[in-house]
Design a protein around this motif. Structure first.
Motif, PDB file in Angstrom:
ATOM      1  N   GLU A 172       8.933   1.987  -6.463  1.00  0.00           N
ATOM      2  CA  GLU A 172       8.417   2.905  -7.485  1.00  0.00           C
ATOM      3  C   GLU A 172       6.913   2.989  -7.338  1.00  0.00           C
ATOM      4  O   GLU A 172       6.274   2.093  -6.782  1.00  0.00           O
ATOM      5  CB  GLU A 172       8.803   2.428  -8.886  1.00  0.00           C
ATOM      6  CG  GLU A 172       8.263   1.051  -9.249  1.00  0.00           C
ATOM      7  CD  GLU A 172       8.623   0.633 -10.662  1.00  0.00           C
ATOM      8  OE1 GLU A 172       8.305   1.400 -11.598  1.00  0.00           O
ATOM      9  OE2 GLU A 172       9.200  -0.462 -10.831  1.00  0.00           O
ATOM     10  N   GLU A 173       6.340   4.063  -7.829  1.00  0.00           N
ATOM     11  CA  GLU A 173       4.899   4.242  -7.738  1.00  0.00           C
ATOM     12  C   GLU A 173       4.197   3.304  -8.719  1.00  0.00           C
ATOM     13  O   GLU A 173       4.728   2.977  -9.783  1.00  0.00           O
ATOM     14  CB  GLU A 173       4.520   5.694  -8.033  1.00  0.00           C
ATOM     15  CG  GLU A 173       5.174   6.708  -7.095  1.00  0.00           C
ATOM     16  CD  GLU A 173       4.809   6.486  -5.636  1.00  0.00           C
ATOM     17  OE1 GLU A 173       3.703   5.966  -5.356  1.00  0.00           O
ATOM     18  OE2 GLU A 173       5.620   6.833  -4.758  1.00  0.00           O
ATOM     19  N   HIS A 174       2.994   2.889  -8.359  1.00  0.00           N
ATOM     20  CA  HIS A 174       2.227   1.974  -9.208  1.00  0.00           C
ATOM     21  C   HIS A 174       0.864   2.572  -9.534  1.00  0.00           C
ATOM     22  O   HIS A 174       0.616   3.012 -10.644  1.00  0.00           O
ATOM     23  CB  HIS A 174       2.080   0.617  -8.501  1.00  0.00           C
ATOM     24  CG  HIS A 174       1.327  -0.397  -9.277  1.00  0.00           C
ATOM     25  ND1 HIS A 174       0.321  -1.167  -8.714  1.00  0.00           N
ATOM     26  CD2 HIS A 174       1.404  -0.776 -10.571  1.00  0.00           C
ATOM     27  CE1 HIS A 174      -0.161  -1.983  -9.631  1.00  0.00           C
ATOM     28  NE2 HIS A 174       0.478  -1.778 -10.763  1.00  0.00           N
ATOM     29  N   THR A 175      -0.038   2.598  -8.557  1.00  0.00           N
ATOM     30  CA  THR A 175      -1.334   3.264  -8.710  1.00  0.00           C
ATOM     31  C   THR A 175      -1.491   4.247  -7.541  1.00  0.00           C
ATOM     32  O   THR A 175      -0.593   4.381  -6.717  1.00  0.00           O
ATOM     33  CB  THR A 175      -2.497   2.256  -8.674  1.00  0.00           C
ATOM     34  OG1 THR A 175      -2.644   1.759  -7.324  1.00  0.00           O
ATOM     35  CG2 THR A 175      -2.259   1.082  -9.619  1.00  0.00           C
ATOM     36  N   ALA A 176      -2.655   4.894  -7.477  1.00  0.00           N
ATOM     37  CA  ALA A 176      -2.912   5.811  -6.370  1.00  0.00           C
ATOM     38  C   ALA A 176      -2.989   5.070  -5.043  1.00  0.00           C
ATOM     39  O   ALA A 176      -2.877   5.669  -3.966  1.00  0.00           O
ATOM     40  CB  ALA A 176      -4.214   6.576  -6.617  1.00  0.00           C
ATOM     41  N   GLU A 177      -3.177   3.743  -5.090  1.00  0.00           N
ATOM     42  CA  GLU A 177      -3.327   2.929  -3.886  1.00  0.00           C
ATOM     43  C   GLU A 177      -2.132   2.034  -3.588  1.00  0.00           C
ATOM     44  O   GLU A 177      -2.013   1.514  -2.477  1.00  0.00           O
ATOM     45  CB  GLU A 177      -4.573   2.032  -4.028  1.00  0.00           C
ATOM     46  CG  GLU A 177      -5.881   2.787  -4.152  1.00  0.00           C
ATOM     47  CD  GLU A 177      -6.232   3.538  -2.880  1.00  0.00           C
ATOM     48  OE1 GLU A 177      -6.067   2.957  -1.798  1.00  0.00           O
ATOM     49  OE2 GLU A 177      -6.636   4.702  -2.977  1.00  0.00           O
ATOM     50  N   THR A 178      -1.253   1.835  -4.559  1.00  0.00           N
ATOM     51  CA  THR A 178      -0.201   0.824  -4.411  1.00  0.00           C
ATOM     52  C   THR A 178       1.170   1.314  -4.865  1.00  0.00           C
ATOM     53  O   THR A 178       1.286   2.203  -5.711  1.00  0.00           O
ATOM     54  CB  THR A 178      -0.553  -0.440  -5.226  1.00  0.00           C
ATOM     55  OG1 THR A 178      -0.830  -0.053  -6.591  1.00  0.00           O
ATOM     56  CG2 THR A 178      -1.770  -1.135  -4.647  1.00  0.00           C
ATOM     57  N   ARG A 179       2.199   0.677  -4.291  1.00  0.00           N
ATOM     58  CA  ARG A 179       3.583   0.894  -4.712  1.00  0.00           C
ATOM     59  C   ARG A 179       4.219  -0.455  -5.018  1.00  0.00           C
ATOM     60  O   ARG A 179       3.751  -1.490  -4.551  1.00  0.00           O
ATOM     61  CB  ARG A 179       4.410   1.563  -3.605  1.00  0.00           C
ATOM     62  CG  ARG A 179       4.114   3.015  -3.345  1.00  0.00           C
ATOM     63  CD  ARG A 179       5.251   3.645  -2.546  1.00  0.00           C
ATOM     64  NE  ARG A 179       4.890   4.971  -2.078  1.00  0.00           N
ATOM     65  CZ  ARG A 179       4.657   5.285  -0.826  1.00  0.00           C
ATOM     66  NH1 ARG A 179       4.778   4.344   0.108  1.00  0.00           N
ATOM     67  NH2 ARG A 179       4.333   6.500  -0.468  1.00  0.00           N
TER      68      ARG A 179
ATOM     69  N   SER B 206       0.849  -1.192   0.000  1.00  0.00           N
ATOM     70  CA  SER B 206       0.000   0.000   0.000  1.00  0.00           C
ATOM     71  C   SER B 206       0.883   1.240   0.000  1.00  0.00           C
ATOM     72  O   SER B 206       2.067   1.191   0.333  1.00  0.00           O
ATOM     73  CB  SER B 206      -0.893   0.008   1.244  1.00  0.00           C
ATOM     74  OG  SER B 206      -0.118   0.253   2.400  1.00  0.00           O
ATOM     75  N   THR B 207       0.298   2.389  -0.342  1.00  0.00           N
ATOM     76  CA  THR B 207       1.057   3.637  -0.357  1.00  0.00           C
ATOM     77  C   THR B 207       1.373   4.116   1.056  1.00  0.00           C
ATOM     78  O   THR B 207       2.165   5.042   1.235  1.00  0.00           O
ATOM     79  CB  THR B 207       0.286   4.727  -1.112  1.00  0.00           C
ATOM     80  OG1 THR B 207      -1.054   4.797  -0.599  1.00  0.00           O
ATOM     81  CG2 THR B 207       0.224   4.425  -2.601  1.00  0.00           C
TER      82      THR B 207
ATOM     83  N   THR C 220       8.709   3.820   3.535  1.00  0.00           N
ATOM     84  CA  THR C 220       9.643   3.962   2.417  1.00  0.00           C
ATOM     85  C   THR C 220      11.084   3.820   2.880  1.00  0.00           C
ATOM     86  O   THR C 220      12.009   3.918   2.080  1.00  0.00           O
ATOM     87  CB  THR C 220       9.466   5.332   1.728  1.00  0.00           C
ATOM     88  OG1 THR C 220       9.651   6.366   2.708  1.00  0.00           O
ATOM     89  CG2 THR C 220       8.071   5.447   1.127  1.00  0.00           C
TER      90      THR C 220
ATOM     91  N   TYR D  62       7.623  -2.520  -4.470  1.00  0.00           N
ATOM     92  CA  TYR D  62       8.910  -2.668  -3.804  1.00  0.00           C
ATOM     93  C   TYR D  62       9.614  -3.878  -4.426  1.00  0.00           C
ATOM     94  O   TYR D  62       9.013  -4.618  -5.220  1.00  0.00           O
ATOM     95  CB  TYR D  62       8.726  -2.876  -2.301  1.00  0.00           C
ATOM     96  CG  TYR D  62       8.210  -1.645  -1.576  1.00  0.00           C
ATOM     97  CD1 TYR D  62       9.060  -0.866  -0.795  1.00  0.00           C
ATOM     98  CD2 TYR D  62       6.876  -1.263  -1.670  1.00  0.00           C
ATOM     99  CE1 TYR D  62       8.593   0.257  -0.120  1.00  0.00           C
ATOM    100  CE2 TYR D  62       6.403  -0.130  -1.013  1.00  0.00           C
ATOM    101  CZ  TYR D  62       7.269   0.617  -0.235  1.00  0.00           C
ATOM    102  OH  TYR D  62       6.804   1.734   0.409  1.00  0.00           O
TER     103      TYR D  62
END
Length: 271
Positions: A109-116, A93-94, A98, A118
């Motif tokens: 790296e960023e993925h969606t507004a809800e997820t990253r 989750s975001t 970090t 790793y």
């Protein structure tokens, strides 16, 4: 089962001379650390009790095993070169940290507004998230990491289980290898599945050990997906997001599913 009793059980099961235990009464969290390296992990006691209420002793067994494996791994110096086939992406989750507990930036790296996304080195029974110190020591860059990890995720098993409910079809991927949710990053897999859809394709990653794909053919399907995703999210060992995603034109867009209604996308009702 109260907090004190659960804490006592966990400490007794994890009793080792080289590990220390520190309890934060205000947050109701138990910190387990290696006495030499000071590396460790923090356990939410209310979360453990909630899991125990559903699974009883099995929940404690799983948590104790996870902590033992994780702390053992943390004390080892990782090497990436020569272990390229063991590198995988992991979805979080975001709100996930970090940095490591030692303040070292994790590679993500960023993925969606809800997820990253790793990155992790698979160690057999567990894996360890890769931080920037490992990258610097071995002189790796993020592009090399991404390419290797994406290649490895495509090599995993993608067999789906199917269930039909109220005229909608739900597909589940649950291999319990630590990378079920990560399979959402396989774009060719999502594209192939989308070509089989009769209705709208929705995807959910409520926790790390499940990937849900829904072929939504009526409004009831959205409600079922929302309830299902929330249930998985509440019971997962590593929760990610209770929201689902619409998969359209190769993109994932988070949606808010309101009871008895179609999903809301960016504040607008989807037609």
């Amino acid at each position: 089962m109260d907090s004190k009793k659960m804490r006592t059980i966990i400490q007794e099961r994890l009793n080792r001379d080289d590990w220390s235990f520190n309890y934060d009464r205000e947050k109701d969290e138990l910190r387990i650390e290696d006495r030499i390296t000071h590396k460790g992990m923090t356990l939410s006691i209310p979360g453990v009790i909630a899991k125990w209420n559903m699974e009883k002793d099995q929940a404690i067994d799983e948590i104790v095993y996870y902590i033992k494996e994780s702390l053992t791994v943390m004390t080892k110096e990782l090497e990436l070169t020569g272990k390229e086939k063991q590198i995988f992406p992991v979805i979080r989750s975001t709100s996930f940290p970090t940095e490591s507990n030692e303040g070292i930036p994790l590679v993500f790296e960023e993925h969606t507004a809800e997820t990253r996304i790793y990155y992790a080195l698979d160690l057999g029974t567990t894996y360890r998230l890769i931080d920037q110190s490992i990258m610097d020591r071995e002189q790796w860059d993020i592009e090399r990491m991404k390419e290797i990890a994406r290649f490895n995720i495509r090599s995993l098993d993608y067999t789906l289980k199917e269930d039909k409910v109220a005229g909608n079809t739900f597909y589940f991927l649950n291999k319990n290898d630590g990378y079920d949710a990560s399979r959402i990053l396989n774009e060719s897999f999502l594209l192939k599945v989308s070509q089989q859809m009769k209705g709208t394709m929705a995807v959910a990653v409520p926790h790390q050990d499940v990937l849900i794909i829904a072929d939504v053919e009526n409004e009831t399907g959205y409600d079922i997906l929302a309830q299902m995703t929330m249930s998985f999210f509440a019971n997962g060992r590593v929760p990610i997001t209770a929201l689902s995603f619409i998969y359209e034109d190769g993109k994932l867009e988070p949606i808010f599913i309101l009871g008895k209604n179609r999903p809301m996308n960016n504040g607008k009702k989807k037609d």
